[in-house]
Design an enzyme around this catalytic site. Structure first.
Site, PDB file in Angstrom:
ATOM      1  N   LYS A  19     117.195   6.635 -12.645  1.00 56.20           N
ATOM      2  CA  LYS A  19     117.855   5.642 -11.784  1.00 56.20           C
ATOM      3  C   LYS A  19     118.016   4.294 -12.502  1.00 56.20           C
ATOM      4  O   LYS A  19     119.077   3.707 -12.467  1.00 56.20           O
ATOM      5  CB  LYS A  19     117.045   5.401 -10.495  1.00 56.20           C
ATOM      6  CG  LYS A  19     117.100   6.530  -9.500  1.00 56.20           C
ATOM      7  CD  LYS A  19     116.603   6.078  -8.129  1.00 56.20           C
ATOM      8  CE  LYS A  19     115.194   5.538  -8.152  1.00 56.20           C
ATOM      9  NZ  LYS A  19     114.170   6.513  -8.566  1.00 56.20           N
ATOM     10  N   ARG A  34     113.628   3.002   0.563  1.00 57.89           N
ATOM     11  CA  ARG A  34     112.743   4.073   0.121  1.00 57.89           C
ATOM     12  C   ARG A  34     112.150   4.838   1.287  1.00 57.89           C
ATOM     13  O   ARG A  34     111.378   5.763   1.094  1.00 57.89           O
ATOM     14  CB  ARG A  34     111.624   3.471  -0.683  1.00 57.89           C
ATOM     15  CG  ARG A  34     111.571   4.141  -2.075  1.00 57.89           C
ATOM     16  CD  ARG A  34     110.778   3.527  -2.960  1.00 57.89           C
ATOM     17  NE  ARG A  34     110.350   4.031  -4.183  1.00 57.89           N
ATOM     18  CZ  ARG A  34     110.721   3.551  -5.351  1.00 57.89           C
ATOM     19  NH1 ARG A  34     111.669   2.656  -5.433  1.00 57.89           N
ATOM     20  NH2 ARG A  34     110.151   3.987  -6.439  1.00 57.89           N
ATOM     21  N   ARG A  69     108.538   7.969 -21.141  1.00 63.16           N
ATOM     22  CA  ARG A  69     109.368   6.786 -20.885  1.00 63.16           C
ATOM     23  C   ARG A  69     108.744   5.498 -21.435  1.00 63.16           C
ATOM     24  O   ARG A  69     107.553   5.264 -21.277  1.00 63.16           O
ATOM     25  CB  ARG A  69     109.564   6.668 -19.371  1.00 63.16           C
ATOM     26  CG  ARG A  69     110.265   5.401 -18.939  1.00 63.16           C
ATOM     27  CD  ARG A  69     110.875   5.548 -17.606  1.00 63.16           C
ATOM     28  NE  ARG A  69     109.918   5.580 -16.514  1.00 63.16           N
ATOM     29  CZ  ARG A  69     110.290   5.720 -15.252  1.00 63.16           C
ATOM     30  NH1 ARG A  69     111.565   5.889 -14.951  1.00 63.16           N
ATOM     31  NH2 ARG A  69     109.391   5.735 -14.300  1.00 63.16           N
ATOM     32  N   ARG A 122     104.928   1.950 -18.468  1.00 62.24           N
ATOM     33  CA  ARG A 122     104.563   1.411 -17.156  1.00 62.24           C
ATOM     34  C   ARG A 122     103.188   1.926 -16.745  1.00 62.24           C
ATOM     35  O   ARG A 122     102.900   3.102 -16.926  1.00 62.24           O
ATOM     36  CB  ARG A 122     105.603   1.851 -16.115  1.00 62.24           C
ATOM     37  CG  ARG A 122     106.851   1.014 -16.149  1.00 62.24           C
ATOM     38  CD  ARG A 122     107.940   1.576 -15.279  1.00 62.24           C
ATOM     39  NE  ARG A 122     107.513   2.024 -13.957  1.00 62.24           N
ATOM     40  CZ  ARG A 122     108.344   2.343 -12.977  1.00 62.24           C
ATOM     41  NH1 ARG A 122     109.638   2.254 -13.177  1.00 62.24           N
ATOM     42  NH2 ARG A 122     107.897   2.746 -11.817  1.00 62.24           N
ATOM     43  N   ARG A 166     103.656   9.462  -6.592  1.00 60.93           N
ATOM     44  CA  ARG A 166     105.022   8.934  -6.413  1.00 60.93           C
ATOM     45  C   ARG A 166     105.991  10.047  -6.022  1.00 60.93           C
ATOM     46  O   ARG A 166     106.891   9.842  -5.200  1.00 60.93           O
ATOM     47  CB  ARG A 166     105.481   8.226  -7.691  1.00 60.93           C
ATOM     48  CG  ARG A 166     104.796   6.870  -7.850  1.00 60.93           C
ATOM     49  CD  ARG A 166     104.921   6.312  -9.260  1.00 60.93           C
ATOM     50  NE  ARG A 166     106.283   6.074  -9.666  1.00 60.93           N
ATOM     51  CZ  ARG A 166     106.683   6.035 -10.941  1.00 60.93           C
ATOM     52  NH1 ARG A 166     105.824   6.240 -11.907  1.00 60.93           N
ATOM     53  NH2 ARG A 166     107.934   5.801 -11.223  1.00 60.93           N
TER      54      ARG A 166
HETATM   55  P1  AMP Z   1     110.448   1.947  -9.246  1.00 63.55           P
HETATM   56  O1  AMP Z   1     110.566   0.970 -10.356  1.00 63.55           O
HETATM   57  O2  AMP Z   1     111.663   1.968  -8.376  1.00 63.55           O
HETATM   58  O3  AMP Z   1     110.032   3.317  -9.692  1.00 63.55           O
HETATM   59  O4  AMP Z   1     109.259   1.417  -8.293  1.00 63.55           O
HETATM   60  C1  AMP Z   1     107.929   1.313  -8.764  1.00 63.55           C
HETATM   61  C2  AMP Z   1     106.986   1.093  -7.605  1.00 63.55           C
HETATM   62  O5  AMP Z   1     107.328  -0.117  -6.922  1.00 63.55           O
HETATM   63  C3  AMP Z   1     107.007   2.151  -6.514  1.00 63.55           C
HETATM   64  O6  AMP Z   1     106.198   3.272  -6.844  1.00 63.55           O
HETATM   65  C4  AMP Z   1     106.461   1.372  -5.322  1.00 63.55           C
HETATM   66  O7  AMP Z   1     105.052   1.190  -5.412  1.00 63.55           O
HETATM   67  C5  AMP Z   1     107.108  -0.001  -5.526  1.00 63.55           C
HETATM   68  N1  AMP Z   1     108.427  -0.062  -4.854  1.00 63.55           N
HETATM   69  C6  AMP Z   1     109.645  -0.133  -5.445  1.00 63.55           C
HETATM   70  N2  AMP Z   1     110.623  -0.162  -4.513  1.00 63.55           N
HETATM   71  C7  AMP Z   1     110.016  -0.104  -3.323  1.00 63.55           C
HETATM   72  C8  AMP Z   1     110.464  -0.075  -1.963  1.00 63.55           C
HETATM   73  N3  AMP Z   1     111.782  -0.096  -1.658  1.00 63.55           N
HETATM   74  N4  AMP Z   1     109.541  -0.025  -0.982  1.00 63.55           N
HETATM   75  C9  AMP Z   1     108.227  -0.012  -1.253  1.00 63.55           C
HETATM   76  N5  AMP Z   1     107.716  -0.003  -2.505  1.00 63.55           N
HETATM   77  C10 AMP Z   1     108.596  -0.043  -3.523  1.00 63.55           C
END
Ligand code: AMP
Length: 219
Positions: free
Chosen positions: A13, A88, A127, A161, A172
């Site tokens: 993404k 989400r 990654r 990360r 996740r």
């Molecule tokens: P990502 O970079 O999109 O994979 O997000 C990494 C982490 O950020 C996720 O595993 C959540 O802990 C938090 N996070 C990102 N977007 C959201 C969201 N829309 N709602 C809640 N937590 C989020």
């Protein structure tokens, strides 16, 4: 264009969102990146987000929705935006509809990136992200940088990360299936969803995505 990008962790993404946003000349709004920026700036929101992100669970809706609403008020969102990682869950999808209605706008499409689960695990394990720009994403096997640990694009340091550990990734994925997948059905009822395969080379997926979005916009 106002687009939401959905897909499991590791679907690409972030990589695709950065490329699509550039091609479509719209801002890439990633809630994960907004949280990570807060973490590196040491804000209160960053401290809260980090403790939750490291477990793989979701940051509370209230703070996440407020952060997105604030971001979508920026002038640069006037022409559209590409949301990556938000909504989400269904509560966030409903909140987004309310925010957009308040702003007098609506979504044009939802792009769903599909990828098999074993591929997700392989992608996440290798990654690496650039400290200068989270749109600069590499993979130790699939897209290695010329010099190990150094970003090809800007020379920034590459890092893994902290929520890409095996245990957190498992959580996740579980959160994705139970909380995020239902929003695909939510948007499908509004006729907004296009699903494409996220397998193949990065630029092939981008081309597939652009074609799907254009086709959807013409429907
Ligand atoms: P990502 O970079 O999109 O994979 O997000 C990494 C982490 O950020 C996720 O595993 C959540 O802990 C938090 N996070 C990102 N977007 C959201 C969201 N829309 N709602 C809640 N937590 C989020």
């Amino acid at each position: 264009m106002r687009i939401v990008l959905v897909g499991p962790p590791g679907a690409g993404k972030g990589t695709q969102a950065a490329l699509l946003a550039k091609t479509l000349s719209i801002p890439h709004v990633s809630t994960g990146d907004l949280f990570r920026a807060n973490i590196s700036q040491g804000t209160e929101l960053g401290r809260l987000a980090k403790s939750i992100m490291d477990t793989g669970k979701l940051v509370p809706d209230e703070v996440t929705i407020a952060m997105v609403k604030d971001r979508l008020r920026h002038d640069d969102s006037g022409n559209g935006f590409l949301l990556d990682g938000f909504p989400r869950n269904t509560a966030q999808a409903v909140a987004l509809d309310e925010i957009l209605a308040e702003f007098g706008i609506a979504l044009d499409g939802v792009l769903d990136l599909e990828v098999p689960e074993d591929e997700v695990v392989r992608r996440i394990a290798g990654r690496r992200l650039c400290r200068n720009d989270s749109g600069h994403i590499f993979h130790v096997l699939y897209n290695p940088p010329a010099v190990e640990g150094v970003c090809d694009i800007c020379g920034g340091e590459l890092y893994q990360r902290s929520d890409d550990s095996e245990e957190t990734v498992r959580t996740r994925l579980e959160v994705y299936h139970t909380e995020t997948e239902p929003i695909i059905e939510y948007y499908a009822k509004q006729g907004l969803v296009t699903t494409i395969s996220a397998l193949g080379k990065v630029d092939e997926v981008t081309e597939r995505a652009i074609a799907a979005l254009r086709e959807n916009a013409n429907d």
